[in-house]
Design a protein around this motif. Structure first.
Motif, PDB file in Angstrom:
ATOM      1  N   ASP A  15     -60.960 -29.583  60.606  1.00 49.45           N
ATOM      2  CA  ASP A  15     -61.984 -30.637  60.607  1.00 49.45           C
ATOM      3  C   ASP A  15     -62.428 -30.999  62.022  1.00 49.45           C
ATOM      4  O   ASP A  15     -63.612 -31.261  62.267  1.00 49.45           O
ATOM      5  N   PHE A  48     -71.426 -41.614  60.380  1.00 50.85           N
ATOM      6  CA  PHE A  48     -70.776 -40.417  59.845  1.00 50.85           C
ATOM      7  C   PHE A  48     -69.273 -40.413  60.159  1.00 50.85           C
ATOM      8  O   PHE A  48     -68.492 -39.775  59.454  1.00 50.85           O
ATOM      9  N   THR A  49     -68.881 -41.111  61.248  1.00 53.95           N
ATOM     10  CA  THR A  49     -67.465 -41.108  61.626  1.00 53.95           C
ATOM     11  C   THR A  49     -66.610 -41.919  60.662  1.00 53.95           C
ATOM     12  O   THR A  49     -65.383 -41.798  60.680  1.00 53.95           O
ATOM     13  N   PHE A  50     -67.234 -42.750  59.803  1.00 54.28           N
ATOM     14  CA  PHE A  50     -66.454 -43.529  58.843  1.00 54.28           C
ATOM     15  C   PHE A  50     -65.653 -42.609  57.927  1.00 54.28           C
ATOM     16  O   PHE A  50     -64.581 -42.990  57.450  1.00 54.28           O
ATOM     17  N   TYR A  51     -66.181 -41.442  57.659  1.00 50.81           N
ATOM     18  CA  TYR A  51     -65.583 -40.550  56.670  1.00 50.81           C
ATOM     19  C   TYR A  51     -64.783 -39.413  57.320  1.00 50.81           C
ATOM     20  O   TYR A  51     -64.424 -38.449  56.650  1.00 50.81           O
ATOM     21  N   MET A  52     -64.507 -39.521  58.615  1.00 49.72           N
ATOM     22  CA  MET A  52     -63.775 -38.482  59.338  1.00 49.72           C
ATOM     23  C   MET A  52     -62.378 -38.965  59.712  1.00 49.72           C
ATOM     24  O   MET A  52     -62.105 -40.168  59.734  1.00 49.72           O
ATOM     25  N   SER A  53     -61.513 -38.006  60.047  1.00 51.96           N
ATOM     26  CA  SER A  53     -60.211 -38.357  60.610  1.00 51.96           C
ATOM     27  C   SER A  53     -60.424 -38.927  62.014  1.00 51.96           C
ATOM     28  O   SER A  53     -61.475 -38.709  62.626  1.00 51.96           O
ATOM     29  N   ALA A  57     -63.557 -37.867  64.509  1.00 53.30           N
ATOM     30  CA  ALA A  57     -64.565 -38.865  64.877  1.00 53.30           C
ATOM     31  C   ALA A  57     -64.763 -38.903  66.394  1.00 53.30           C
ATOM     32  O   ALA A  57     -65.900 -38.943  66.885  1.00 53.30           O
ATOM     33  N   LYS A 337     -60.683 -46.589  63.987  1.00 56.82           N
ATOM     34  CA  LYS A 337     -59.759 -45.536  63.557  1.00 56.82           C
ATOM     35  C   LYS A 337     -58.300 -45.828  63.913  1.00 56.82           C
ATOM     36  O   LYS A 337     -57.434 -44.959  63.774  1.00 56.82           O
ATOM     37  N   ALA A 403     -74.301 -48.674  55.904  1.00 59.16           N
ATOM     38  CA  ALA A 403     -72.972 -48.114  55.668  1.00 59.16           C
ATOM     39  C   ALA A 403     -71.871 -48.870  56.411  1.00 59.16           C
ATOM     40  O   ALA A 403     -70.714 -48.838  56.017  1.00 59.16           O
ATOM     41  N   THR A 404     -72.210 -49.574  57.511  1.00 52.91           N
ATOM     42  CA  THR A 404     -71.183 -50.275  58.284  1.00 52.91           C
ATOM     43  C   THR A 404     -70.541 -51.416  57.506  1.00 52.91           C
ATOM     44  O   THR A 404     -69.353 -51.690  57.682  1.00 52.91           O
ATOM     45  N   ASN A 406     -71.992 -52.329  54.050  1.00 50.48           N
ATOM     46  CA  ASN A 406     -72.541 -52.324  52.688  1.00 50.48           C
ATOM     47  C   ASN A 406     -73.339 -53.594  52.387  1.00 50.48           C
ATOM     48  O   ASN A 406     -73.242 -54.176  51.297  1.00 50.48           O
TER      49      ASN A 406
END
Length: 497
Positions: A15, A48-53, A57, A337, A403-404, A406
């Motif tokens: 990833d 997009f980094t919300f959904y990454m490790s 991110a 994170k 997204a930050t 909702n």
């Protein structure tokens, strides 16, 4: 050694490598678009980094910013329209080389010396950060308060606009940071009865609005750039080793200047490029060639802006104080994170720190092959119509803001800060100083109040502790410096007869 090997293992995960590669391509494309800054490229990636490790991110932030700073050189050399503010320092010089038929040499110097500068900045990060972390472990809230205020003062000193306007921008940012109930007293401030403001202003929507939406607004009122002419670009790296030998000391000077400026809170790659280009011209043995298409300035400034990008992470990782607007965004991602910036980060999560070092080196190494491909594809990217790009950017801003948290209020925040950023830039008020105020306002207030509680309301410990006294004197020096310079310049003016 175990932490270093673990760092390589972390970076080698699927990833992280995919994130590094995709963010590099994205950074190259966005940086190549005239007017779309590296900061904007980074801000748009945050949702997009919300959904990454955590490391994936950070890899996206590192790779996108590194590539975008270099990629801004491409439209500067081919169209005389710098893609990023850092590229503006030497856009005229690069374009003059293009007119002489040396576009390949100019662009080759950009990618080659940017990569070298980035690696030099990473070495400074590796060397300086652990040493300073040992010192930082002895810091208390008294020292952190002065350090944060000193960072804000430095941001106003290095601003290209009036110091008074920079200080006004910084104070506006501090005012924004006061909104909500997240303060030591838990008292609602500046909420005006609006429940959405009780939680304060989210940093990420504010950053996206100031940097992305304001850019779109500027594009709406500015004329469309001329179409890119078809040019033959030969071997990109031909002659770069020879330039490295001829201008070795200029390259090293650019690296050092970039590292020093990068460590200063609020300065960043833009300031490093301008200072290095000016230094190159000042100390050149051929100053008369500058402005006619002379590669010497490109060598020094190109090495400097990427060196400052890496060294800007030193105060960010150590103290949570952003070295520039890009690391201001990165700090938000780090907190999100669980990689809270601070000296303990180097002891408790040493493998993650090594992983960040390795990411910087990898990003600068792959910059060379990907940069060459980007230079050759530049004609197609630069021909993309602005009417197609700007609506897509606005859509990304709105979706990312939503997204930050909702909620739609974040989208409203993006719009309001976009208007604010546009108005400030139009009137010469630096947006970066305001952003630093927003990011660091909470740290300043909490350190100050906590210190007063410790000292039972006395301000003497702010000046009695040795390190605190040194930082306090530096802060007041930075605050009074514009006044001293103004008085000096007034005294130097000849008296009218």
């Amino acid at each position: 050694m175990q932490a270093l090997l673990e760092g390589f293992r972390l970076v080698g995960s699927q990833d992280v490598m995919i994130a590094l590669l995709l963010a590099s391509i994205y950074g190259l494309v966005v940086g190549c678009m005239p007017g779309l800054s590296a900061t904007m490229a980074t801000a748009l990636l945050v949702p997009f980094t919300f959904y990454m490790s955590p490391l994936a991110a950070i890899a996206t932030i590192v790779a996108a910013s590194t590539m975008a700073i270099f990629s801004g050189d491409i439209p500067g050399a081919l169209l005389r329209i710098p893609g990023t503010p850092a590229s503006a320092a030497y856009a005229d010089e690069a374009y003059a080389m293009t007119r002489k038929g040396e576009a390949a040499l100019a662009l080759g110097a950009g990618v080659w010396f940017s990569a070298i500068g980035g690696i030099a900045g990473t070495i400074s990060l590796v060397v300086m950060a652990p040493l300073l972390a040992e010192v930082a472990l002895s810091f208390s809230t008294f020292e952190y308060f002065w350090l944060a205020v000193l960072g804000l003062m430095c941001a106003t000193l290095v601003a290209r606009s009036s110091p008074i306007k920079a200080i006004a921008s910084m104070l506006l940012g501090l005012l924004v940071a006061c909104i909500g109930i997240e303060n030591p007293g838990g008292v609602p401030r500046f909420t005006f009865g609006i429940t959405d403001l009780l939680g304060g202003i989210e940093v990420v929507p504010a950053l996206v609005g100031v940097f992305a939406v304001s850019e779109v607004m500027r594009a709406m009122v500015s004329p469309t750039p001329p179409p890119i002419p078809k040019r033959r670009i030969g071997s990109i790296l031909a002659g770069q080793l020879q330039l490295t030998r001829i201008y070795f000391w200029q390259m090293m000077r650019g690296n050092v200047i970039g590292i020093i400026i990068g460590v200063l809170p609020g300065a960043g790659a833009d300031m490093a490029a301008w200072v290095s280009y000016a230094m190159s011209k000042r100390f050149s043995s051929e100053p008369e060639k500058f402005g006619t298409g002379h590669v010497e300035g490109l060598v020094e400034a190109g090495a400097s802006n990427n060196a400052s990008l890496a060294s800007g992470w030193v105060p960010a990782l150590l103290f949570g104080i952003p070295g520039d607007t890009i690391t201001a965004i990165a700090i938000g991602v780090l907190y999100m994170k669980g990689l809270n910036p601070g000296p303990t980060l180097f002891t408790e999560k040493a493998s993650s720190m090594y992983a960040i070092y390795i990411m910087f080196v990898l990003a600068n190494i792959i910059m060379i092959p990907l940069g060459i491909l980007m230079i050759r594809a530049a004609g197609y990217v630069l021909r993309a119509p602005r009417s197609a790009i700007m609506p897509f950017i606005m859509l990304c801003c709105a979706v990312g803001a939503f997204a930050t948290g909702n909620n739609l209020f974040a989208v409203v925040t993006v719009g309001l800060f976009g208007v604010l950023g546009y108005v400030m830039e139009r009137n010469g008020y630096p947006v970066a100083a305001m952003v630093l105020g927003v990011v660091m306002g909470t740290m300043v207030e909490q350190s100050f109040v906590t210190s007063l509680i410790k000292s039972d309301g006395s301000i003497l410990p702010f000046f009695e502790r040795p390190v605190s006294a040194i930082l306090a004197s530096m802060t007041f020096g930075a605050l009074l410096w514009p006044l001293v310079m103004w008085i000096y310049q007034r005294r130097q003016k000849p008296v009218a007869a």
